[in-house]
Enzyme design. Structure first.
Site, PDB file in Angstrom:
ATOM      1  N   PHE A  67       0.857  -1.180   0.000  1.00  0.00           N
ATOM      2  CA  PHE A  67       0.000   0.000   0.000  1.00  0.00           C
ATOM      3  C   PHE A  67       0.896   1.235   0.000  1.00  0.00           C
ATOM      4  CE2 PHE A  67      -2.915   3.180   1.757  1.00  0.00           C
ATOM      5  CZ  PHE A  67      -3.958   3.020   0.867  1.00  0.00           C
ATOM      6  N   TYR A  94     -10.086  -0.215  10.965  1.00  0.00           N
ATOM      7  CA  TYR A  94     -11.358   0.289  10.415  1.00  0.00           C
ATOM      8  C   TYR A  94     -11.852  -0.562   9.260  1.00  0.00           C
ATOM      9  CZ  TYR A  94      -7.821   2.921   7.711  1.00  0.00           C
ATOM     10  OH  TYR A  94      -6.732   3.286   6.985  1.00  0.00           O
ATOM     11  N   LYS A  95     -11.103  -1.612   8.918  1.00  0.00           N
ATOM     12  CA  LYS A  95     -11.545  -2.508   7.851  1.00  0.00           C
ATOM     13  C   LYS A  95     -12.316  -3.670   8.469  1.00  0.00           C
ATOM     14  CE  LYS A  95      -7.492  -1.270   5.047  1.00  0.00           C
ATOM     15  NZ  LYS A  95      -8.182  -0.575   3.952  1.00  0.00           N
TER      16      LYS A  95
END
Lengths: 385, 385
Positions: free
Chosen positions: A101, A197-198
């Site tokens: 990422f 938060y995933k």
């Protein structure tokens, strides 16, 4: 979940657990509102980053006391890489891959530019990582599951290779925690980081986590040496002295509202076995791949076909992928788009079943066969997807 | 405010604005719950850090577009100092004072230890700062209002001295924003940082802020080069390119629940003139100092007697200050204790009046005259105060 919505984007932002508004309202009234500053003691806010860290730790195979929450994943990457470089002062290479990422790579760029003494960040193709690890590599930094394709690295094999070469291993578990079984302690990797938060449904901007291998935690040197990582923060000494173990990876004042939301969301994982989650996820993904393959063969699978090499998402390449995803979202199948041409769908068995998969396939088929994406409003790029 | 409580600790954690639970509940249901991932666009989450930054900016004399919210104050200090050092590559000294809040000093220690090329952090007595600024100083980093005594630096004079010497000026406004009038642009300082959970009532762990002087913002090099500070974060390029201006000081995914709480809390400041707040605060402080001086002369004033040299707090030294503060809190006058012997009281005219001050003085007098602090349970130190 909003009526009619099939949410295949829990790999980007998990949905809100049902009890969150109530839990947060209670915290606001009973803690911040009533206890005010005393909440740091009486409501347990100060201990929350390690308490929640243990809850996350269980899902990634980290022993109690080896994970702490705080900041953002970008900041945690910086902490891990800076500490890792200190452990290998005679080496100058940080190895990563082109599937990482971008923020992980960006943070290393910023760090080595700040250090300004010739460190190199080298990115190779994901499949070439193992062969690129040699005795010149200080740090190997990889994300286990590729955010675009879902391709998975072999954590144990690569970590073993890094160890052989004397390189420090950092795993980014952003797309792993709550998605696939992870045994970070068993891998013997030195560091792991990730976000919540995933798949962990901690809410937009939920705190990140960092794991440090317990035998190292008392000796690493924190670059971000903030007061809450100090051995005795409330003595207000003028000089920094690192706290015990993982405590030293704390930096500033923790975001208590986000921590409380995450702590509540983590209760959904009580008693959940990641092997069961994984099996259910693979079944959903297989059903989806087969369904899309039958109904819309023109969509090219971008993810590995072998589920053992795939995380908890399925991606397809389509040149009009951006518009197609906008059209799909318009028809209440929410996935997301990743440049340049990836349509990405996440599978989260905690709130998806086979019926959702079948309905999603049917709507995708309709959007594609009827070219419902071929409308100007779906082609206008927003900055954020 | 809880019934009967006189809250003189808004300089540590501001109380909860009345509408916060409702505002947050609405955000949870209508944004995270209903819009899910789309909230980044449709609910404006992505633009929130600069939108709220402008609200904070107005209170510190910063023009629109020069302040961004995020992370913690410790992290913002690190960003500012790292960027400042890059601006003065030929100098090796960071000057601060012994009254600075420790985390500012700790973060510099961590930075220079990571840089590992001979930078020195020098701290002098607060009154000796101006004379210590010379051509060897790369960066002057000060907190305007001393967290222990409330003593205020002369921002304009010190910044002018730094400019003369060619040093970069960083102001920590933790105890200034929302407490006293600040004209950061007028001072011509290069950087300012601060937190929002004190006088701005943003809640425990509310996001920090950073200001960069607009003429510099396009040229500074971010050490923490995260994806949301990238020029085009959603292109997912492998190389970092800084965003325009203050955007480059963003790092990772912003904490939306905390941002939303802060954004709501900032509405209380609409139309408020900091000069009025300051005048009201000084009146409350003077009444308190005179009241305590009359009723409890044995408490030694630790703050400057001249209100022009004092922020929005009043501190006293007392050798049994810890126990005395615990006893006072037990009697519903909430201030706090700062080692080694400081009893600290903050004055916040948005929710305190002269009657509160008189009642606080009366309770302090009772605790002191009747030695109500002289009980074992008040003497046991908690880790956090």
């Amino acid at each position: 979940m909003p009526e009619g919505v099939i949410y295949l984007d829990g790999n980007s932002l998990g949905p809100m657990p049902v009890g969150v508004p109530g839990a947060l309202e209670e915290m606001l009234h009973k803690e911040w509102g009533a206890q005010l500053i005393r909440g740091w003691n009486t409501a347990g806010w100060m201990a929350q980053p390690t308490r929640v860290g243990d809850m996350v730790g269980r899902l990634i195979g980290a022993p109690a006391g080896s994970v702490v929450m705080g900041d953002t994943l970008s900041v945690k990457v910086y902490q891990a890489v800076a500490a890792a470089l200190k452990m290998r002062p005679d080496r100058g290479l940080i190895l990563s891959d082109t599937g990482n990422f971008p923020t992980d790579l960006y943070m290393v760029e910023g760090l080595i530019s700040t250090l300004d003494r010739g460190y190199e960040l080298r990115t190779v193709e994901p499949g070439a990582v193992a062969d690129a690890i040699d005795e010149t590599v200080a740090v190997v930094m990889l994300t286990e599951v590729d955010y675009r394709t879902g391709r998975m690295h072999d954590m144990n094999a690569i970590t073993a290779r890094a160890r052989e070469a004397g390189a420090v291993m950092i795993w980014d578990l952003a797309h792993s925690a709550g998605a696939i079984p992870v045994d970070i302690a068993g891998s013997e990797a030195e560091f792991a980081v990730g976000c919540t938060y995933k798949y962990l449904n901690g809410g937009p901007g939920a705190p990140a986590f960092i794991y440090v291998r317990p035998d190292l935690a008392d000796s690493i040197e924190p670059a971000l040496s903030g007061w809450l990582g100090h051995r005795d923060p409330f003595e207000f000494k003028l000089n920094y002295q690192p706290g015990a173990g993982i405590e030293r990876m704390r930096v500033g004042t923790p975001p208590v509202l986000q921590m409380t939301t995450l702590e509540f969301a983590m209760k959904a994982w009580d008693g959940v076995d990641m092997a069961d989650v994984r099996a259910a996820s693979v079944a959903l993904q297989e059903r989806f791949i087969e369904g899309v393959g039958r109904a819309v063969p023109q969509l090219a699978l971008a993810s590995p076909r072998d589920s053992a090499q795939r995380g908890s998402q399925v991606s397809f390449r389509f040149e009009n992928g951006y518009a197609a995803m906008q059209a799909l979202i318009h028809h209440d199948v929410i996935g997301d788009f990743r440049a340049p041409d990836i349509m990405r769908f996440g599978f989260t068995p905690l709130y998806l079943d086979a019926g959702d998969v079948d309905e999603a396939v049917a709507r995708i088929a309709r959007v594609m066969h009827d070219r419902l994406w071929d409308r100007p409003e779906f082609k206008t790029r927003n900055r954020v997807t």
